[in-house]
Write an enzyme that holds these catalytic residues in place. Sequence first.
Site, PDB file in Angstrom:
ATOM      1  N   GLY A  74      24.402 -12.031  46.244  1.00 28.29           N
ATOM      2  CA  GLY A  74      24.651 -11.974  44.804  1.00 28.29           C
ATOM      3  C   GLY A  74      23.614 -11.142  44.068  1.00 28.29           C
ATOM      4  O   GLY A  74      22.701 -10.566  44.681  1.00 28.29           O
ATOM      5  N   SER A  80      18.557 -20.119  31.393  1.00 27.67           N
ATOM      6  CA  SER A  80      18.044 -20.558  30.103  1.00 27.67           C
ATOM      7  C   SER A  80      19.074 -21.352  29.293  1.00 27.67           C
ATOM      8  O   SER A  80      18.729 -21.942  28.271  1.00 27.67           O
ATOM      9  CB  SER A  80      17.553 -19.357  29.286  1.00 27.67           C
ATOM     10  OG  SER A  80      18.591 -18.426  29.105  1.00 27.67           O
ATOM     11  N   CYS A  81      20.337 -21.396  29.750  1.00 33.04           N
ATOM     12  CA  CYS A  81      21.348 -22.160  28.999  1.00 33.04           C
ATOM     13  C   CYS A  81      21.171 -23.663  29.149  1.00 33.04           C
ATOM     14  O   CYS A  81      21.887 -24.438  28.518  1.00 33.04           O
ATOM     15  CB  CYS A  81      22.753 -21.737  29.383  1.00 33.04           C
ATOM     16  SG  CYS A  81      23.193 -22.215  31.033  1.00 33.04           S
ATOM     17  N   LYS A 135      23.014 -27.442  36.304  1.00 31.18           N
ATOM     18  CA  LYS A 135      21.659 -26.946  36.548  1.00 31.18           C
ATOM     19  C   LYS A 135      20.605 -27.986  36.135  1.00 31.18           C
ATOM     20  O   LYS A 135      19.579 -28.123  36.788  1.00 31.18           O
ATOM     21  CB  LYS A 135      21.440 -25.627  35.802  1.00 31.18           C
ATOM     22  CG  LYS A 135      22.219 -24.469  36.417  1.00 31.18           C
ATOM     23  CD  LYS A 135      21.687 -24.135  37.797  1.00 31.18           C
ATOM     24  CE  LYS A 135      22.480 -23.062  38.495  1.00 31.18           C
ATOM     25  NZ  LYS A 135      21.963 -22.764  39.853  1.00 31.18           N
ATOM     26  N   PRO A 180      15.383 -18.559  34.730  1.00 30.70           N
ATOM     27  CA  PRO A 180      15.364 -17.204  34.186  1.00 30.70           C
ATOM     28  C   PRO A 180      16.263 -17.052  32.964  1.00 30.70           C
ATOM     29  O   PRO A 180      17.260 -17.767  32.804  1.00 30.70           O
ATOM     30  CB  PRO A 180      15.902 -16.336  35.327  1.00 30.70           C
ATOM     31  CG  PRO A 180      16.510 -17.255  36.314  1.00 30.70           C
ATOM     32  CD  PRO A 180      16.134 -18.667  35.979  1.00 30.70           C
ATOM     33  N   HIS A 236      29.010 -11.310  32.375  1.00 25.71           N
ATOM     34  CA  HIS A 236      28.156 -11.484  31.213  1.00 25.71           C
ATOM     35  C   HIS A 236      28.223 -10.222  30.359  1.00 25.71           C
ATOM     36  O   HIS A 236      28.834  -9.224  30.738  1.00 25.71           O
ATOM     37  CB  HIS A 236      26.717 -11.773  31.645  1.00 25.71           C
ATOM     38  CG  HIS A 236      26.524 -13.186  32.066  1.00 25.71           C
ATOM     39  ND1 HIS A 236      26.530 -13.573  33.380  1.00 25.71           N
ATOM     40  CD2 HIS A 236      26.343 -14.312  31.343  1.00 25.71           C
ATOM     41  CE1 HIS A 236      26.357 -14.887  33.441  1.00 25.71           C
ATOM     42  NE2 HIS A 236      26.238 -15.363  32.226  1.00 25.71           N
TER      43      HIS A 236
HETATM   44  P1  GDP Z   1      25.983 -16.266  27.053  1.00 29.05           P
HETATM   45  O1  GDP Z   1      24.622 -15.637  27.044  1.00 29.05           O
HETATM   46  O2  GDP Z   1      26.078 -17.495  27.877  1.00 29.05           O
HETATM   47  O3  GDP Z   1      26.515 -16.491  25.653  1.00 29.05           O
HETATM   48  O4  GDP Z   1      26.984 -15.282  27.821  1.00 29.05           O
HETATM   49  P2  GDP Z   1      27.498 -13.766  27.694  1.00 29.05           P
HETATM   50  O5  GDP Z   1      26.509 -12.856  28.318  1.00 29.05           O
HETATM   51  O6  GDP Z   1      28.869 -13.777  28.313  1.00 29.05           O
HETATM   52  O7  GDP Z   1      27.668 -13.458  26.150  1.00 29.05           O
HETATM   53  C1  GDP Z   1      26.583 -13.145  25.315  1.00 29.05           C
HETATM   54  C2  GDP Z   1      27.057 -12.692  23.954  1.00 29.05           C
HETATM   55  O8  GDP Z   1      27.682 -11.412  24.076  1.00 29.05           O
HETATM   56  C3  GDP Z   1      28.084 -13.615  23.281  1.00 29.05           C
HETATM   57  O9  GDP Z   1      27.771 -13.679  21.909  1.00 29.05           O
HETATM   58  C4  GDP Z   1      29.393 -12.840  23.510  1.00 29.05           C
HETATM   59  O10 GDP Z   1      30.378 -13.138  22.536  1.00 29.05           O
HETATM   60  C5  GDP Z   1      28.912 -11.403  23.370  1.00 29.05           C
HETATM   61  N1  GDP Z   1      29.832 -10.391  23.923  1.00 29.05           N
HETATM   62  C6  GDP Z   1      30.284  -9.301  23.237  1.00 29.05           C
HETATM   63  N2  GDP Z   1      31.144  -8.599  23.971  1.00 29.05           N
HETATM   64  C7  GDP Z   1      31.226  -9.220  25.184  1.00 29.05           C
HETATM   65  C8  GDP Z   1      31.964  -8.936  26.372  1.00 29.05           C
HETATM   66  O11 GDP Z   1      32.713  -7.966  26.473  1.00 29.05           O
HETATM   67  N3  GDP Z   1      31.784  -9.796  27.423  1.00 29.05           N
HETATM   68  C9  GDP Z   1      30.942 -10.872  27.340  1.00 29.05           C
HETATM   69  N4  GDP Z   1      30.798 -11.661  28.423  1.00 29.05           N
HETATM   70  N5  GDP Z   1      30.255 -11.180  26.211  1.00 29.05           N
HETATM   71  C10 GDP Z   1      30.386 -10.369  25.144  1.00 29.05           C
END
Ligand code: GDP
Length: 314
Positions: free
Chosen positions: A19, A114-115, A146, A169, A185
Amino acid sequence: MLPEFAWGDVKVYVAGHHGLVGSAVVRALEAAGVGEVIGWRSAELDLTDRQATFDAIAEAKPDIVIDAAAKVGGIMANSTHPVEFLRDNVLIQTNIMDAAHATDINRLLFLGSSCIYPRHASQPIRESSLMTGPLEPTNQAYAMAKISGIFYIEAHRSQYGRHWISAMPTNLYGPGDNFNLETSHVLPAFIHRFHDAKKSGAASVTVWGTGTPRREFIHVDDLAQACLMLLKKYDSPETINVGLGDDIPIRELAETVASVVGYEGSIEWDTSKPDGMPRKLLDTSRINELGWKPEISLRDGLATTYEWYLANYA
Ligand code: GDP
């Protein structure tokens, strides 16, 4: 006392070695001259299968286990599949830890995210914020799994005297990331979306949320160095944060990724999609005191991750 060791003398099992995190940890271990590193792809060993996990670990008899195996995903995957995110992660981590205990493995590093911290934790988030308030609903299932892993590490320390540790992390990225738009993400999603838009000449790209939440991003190779350092130096029941100590709004991340990719069109925000946690900036004073800090800037890390994407995914 934490037993001292030289990397050249130890056999390390990296769970999740294929991964994003595990492959970076394997690169770092090999660069450090590790005696032996082992890992199994999920087709070879299903870590939700308790007996198979016990058999594999008992036969391999590693000196050290690094648990980088998890079901992971972005805000959409996480919030729409809470069953799998809770169940698979609890099964994977419990099987690995129980098997490591049965095989008498004294050094184990468990990785989370960190969530795990409360949605309204005071920022930057200290390790002591754990369990002081309700979680962010969009990643609650993953976080619950976690958190139970962190407590399971502590339980093995207090009940059996194991030198097991956990580290949390912040948001990670790098080569080998998941670029699938449904499950990824935000950072890899932006690379994918802006690359596609540049190629097709699209005038605009729509991304999720308001762009106001703030996130910090560290390159997996920086995390891997932190893991090696922690295995040498850290031996405490409390989990330890691994982050940058600095965050940016998602809107700024979008502009930075667009510029690295070379996309020049406009960026639209679909506010019907969730924002998630408003901010999750980690306080990193504890790990900084141990002598670790990240080396890879976001801009450099994005450039090499985009190269990896072009060579392997696009
Ligand atoms: P988080 O850190 O657990 O919230 O996970 P993410 O990395 O999936 O999302 C982080 C932030 O990016 C959130 O506010 C999402 O709404 C925003 N975001 C904007 N565009 C995107 C996208 O195309 N994909 C994802 N995964 N998040 C997005």
